[in-house]
Design a protein around this motif. Structure first.
Motif, PDB file in Angstrom:
ATOM      1  N   PHE A 330      37.768  50.901  38.291  1.00 20.80           N
ATOM      2  CA  PHE A 330      36.383  50.949  38.762  1.00 20.80           C
ATOM      3  C   PHE A 330      35.620  52.107  38.128  1.00 20.80           C
ATOM      4  CE2 PHE A 330      38.824  53.164  42.135  1.00 20.80           C
ATOM      5  CZ  PHE A 330      38.147  54.371  42.220  1.00 20.80           C
ATOM      6  N   GLU A 331      36.297  53.202  37.795  1.00 20.38           N
ATOM      7  CA  GLU A 331      35.620  54.280  37.070  1.00 20.38           C
ATOM      8  C   GLU A 331      35.235  53.827  35.666  1.00 20.38           C
ATOM      9  OE1 GLU A 331      37.632  58.269  39.079  1.00 20.38           O
ATOM     10  OE2 GLU A 331      38.676  57.226  37.458  1.00 20.38           O
ATOM     11  N   LYS A 332      36.077  53.004  35.052  1.00 18.75           N
ATOM     12  CA  LYS A 332      35.748  52.465  33.728  1.00 18.75           C
ATOM     13  C   LYS A 332      34.567  51.507  33.804  1.00 18.75           C
ATOM     14  CE  LYS A 332      39.361  51.295  31.160  1.00 18.75           C
ATOM     15  NZ  LYS A 332      40.687  50.729  30.781  1.00 18.75           N
ATOM     16  N   ILE A 333      34.505  50.691  34.872  1.00 18.92           N
ATOM     17  CA  ILE A 333      33.359  49.792  35.053  1.00 18.92           C
ATOM     18  C   ILE A 333      32.077  50.600  35.201  1.00 18.92           C
ATOM     19  CG2 ILE A 333      32.301  48.126  36.629  1.00 18.92           C
ATOM     20  CD1 ILE A 333      35.124  47.130  37.283  1.00 18.92           C
ATOM     21  N   ALA A 334      32.115  51.639  36.036  1.00 16.86           N
ATOM     22  CA  ALA A 334      30.927  52.459  36.268  1.00 16.86           C
ATOM     23  C   ALA A 334      30.471  53.139  34.981  1.00 16.86           C
ATOM     24  CB  ALA A 334      31.212  53.494  37.353  1.00 16.86           C
ATOM     25  N   LYS A 335      31.401  53.728  34.243  1.00 17.46           N
ATOM     26  CA  LYS A 335      31.036  54.426  33.005  1.00 17.46           C
ATOM     27  C   LYS A 335      30.485  53.453  31.968  1.00 17.46           C
ATOM     28  CE  LYS A 335      32.996  57.140  29.195  1.00 17.46           C
ATOM     29  NZ  LYS A 335      31.819  58.035  29.081  1.00 17.46           N
TER      30      LYS A 335
END
Length: 419
Positions: A330-335
């Motif tokens: 989810f951090e990769k999606i946000a970034k």
């Protein structure tokens, strides 16, 4: 180009090969047309779109394209990339190819920095209040106001209707004053299985499933009116379609609102109903929110797999930089979403086709205060570049929803107990 301006303002790059004592440590950010003739030992950066041709990888910008070569093409550790991704390629230009050292996304820029650059009066979000300080004060004082987000509300599932009944019974316990300042955002898909495209009422042959769709919204109207009569009269309802819901254009991004004939009974029994597009932009005084319903994780993973599988490595090229510590999905999606400043960064792998004349509805030139990326994964929340990024999870599967108070920007990922 906004992305190039963001890169140059980030303090990571300089705009040409000339340097001074201040900029000599910065990488020159060059267009593809300026690569010819530079020294092979000079490391440069190029901003452009990733494109794959057979087993070769290219970077394209408005002035041309250059082939990217490396001994291996590892998946990035902290973001997703796919065909059509906007990236900054770092490397050495030799023999008409760019020998990769690494790939990065164009750095995102916080709201305050962008507003200072374009001017506080520029309305990059829409419906900006005429007096921003007064709107900010009014928003901070509206402590009663609440916005609830329920995603994946499958109206054809009896278990979902039971949960909705319990939810509206609990909402009915709130006072009329509180309910008048309550907004309930219901997000699709509204059916657990996609309806056939011929089921939409705007097409000539209306089949049985179109009637099922109308009956489903009739059931929603009855559920609200029966279990929360005061809610039906006081609260504001917003309906946002999911990827497989019936709209006037199916399989495209951005999605128009639901076909107006289907929720006719809902609009008759519930006093305030708004049919919103996907994505939707919500403004509360000076507070800005963006809501988008897509299969973010699945689409980004599939797009990256399609891009990297079968790429031909160049053994003589130096290996690209190894990935750093891997971020959570989810951090990769946000970034990826925020750095690309776009709600459909992996358009080539998306199940929906982008309507390019309406592509500006998918862009994020100014980052919102809150970004809801409604996916079918577990609920999650993170902060990136000053933006609160949230996935409220699935109401149909886990009975989860988001309770949000825009006056202070606080939110709570909640679960409906007792169902």
């Amino acid at each position: 180009m906004l992305a190039r301006r963001r890169c140059l303002r980030s303090g990571l790059y300089r705009k040409d090969l000339h340097s001074n004592l201040v900029t000599e440590e910065l990488l020159p950010l060059l267009p593809t047309s300026a690569l010819e003739g530079i020294r092979a030992e000079q490391q440069v950066a190029v901003l452009g779109l990733l494109m794959r041709r057979e087993a070769e990888l290219f970077l394209e910008d408005p002035r041309g394209r250059v082939q990217l070569v490396a001994a291996a093409f590892p998946a990035p550790a902290d973001f997703f990339m796919a065909t059509g991704s906007l990236v900054v390629a770092r490397g050495h230009y030799r023999n008409s190819t760019l020998h990769l050292v690494g790939l990065d996304l164009p750095p995102a820029e916080k709201r305050e920095a962008l507003r200072s650059d374009v001017g506080a009066s520029a309305d990059l979000f829409g419906l900006a209040p005429p007096d921003l300080p007064a709107a900010e004060l009014a928003g901070q004082q509206a402590v009663r106001s609440v916005i609830l987000f329920l995603a994946h509300v499958h109206l054809d599932a009896p278990a979902t209707l039971q949960r909705l009944a319990f939810f509206f019974q609990r909402m009915q316990e709130r006072s009329e004053e509180d309910l008048a300042d309550t907004t309930i955002v219901l997000i699709g898909n509204f059916f657990s299985a996609p309806l056939r495209e011929a089921d939409a009422s705007h097409l000539p042959d209306v089949l049985d499933d179109a009637e099922q769709l109308r009956l489903a919204f009739d059931s929603l109207a009855g559920c609200i009116a029966t279990n929360g009569p005061t809610v039906a009269q006081q609260a504001h309802f917003v309906l946002l379609p999911g990827p497989t819901d019936c709209t006037s254009l199916q399989g495209f991004l951005p999605q128009p609102p639901l076909v107006g004939d289907h929720p006719k009974t809902l609009r008759a029994r519930v006093r305030r109903v708004t049919l919103a597009p996907n994505p939707a932009r919500l403004r509360f005084c000076a507070h800005e929110m963006v809501v988008c319903r897509q299969e973010f994780l699945r689409g980004m993973q599939e797009g990256q797999r399609q891009l990297l599988d079968g790429l031909a490595p160049t053994p003589s090229a130096p290996p690209a930089a190894p990935p750093a510590a891997t971020a959570t999905s989810f951090e990769k999606i946000a970034k990826t979403t925020i750095d690309e400043a776009h709600l459909a960064p992996n358009t080539a792998s998306s199940n929906a086709t982008v309507l390019w004349r309406l592509d500006h509805h998918l862009r994020l030139p100014l980052l919102p205060h809150t970004l809801l990326l409604c996916d079918t994964t577990e609920p999650w929340e993170c902060f990136y570049k000053g933006v609160r990024v949230v996935n409220p999870g699935s109401f149909a599967v886990n009975a989860t929803f988001l309770w949000y108070t825009p006056s202070d920007g606080e939110c709570s990922l909640s679960r409906l107990d007792g169902t």
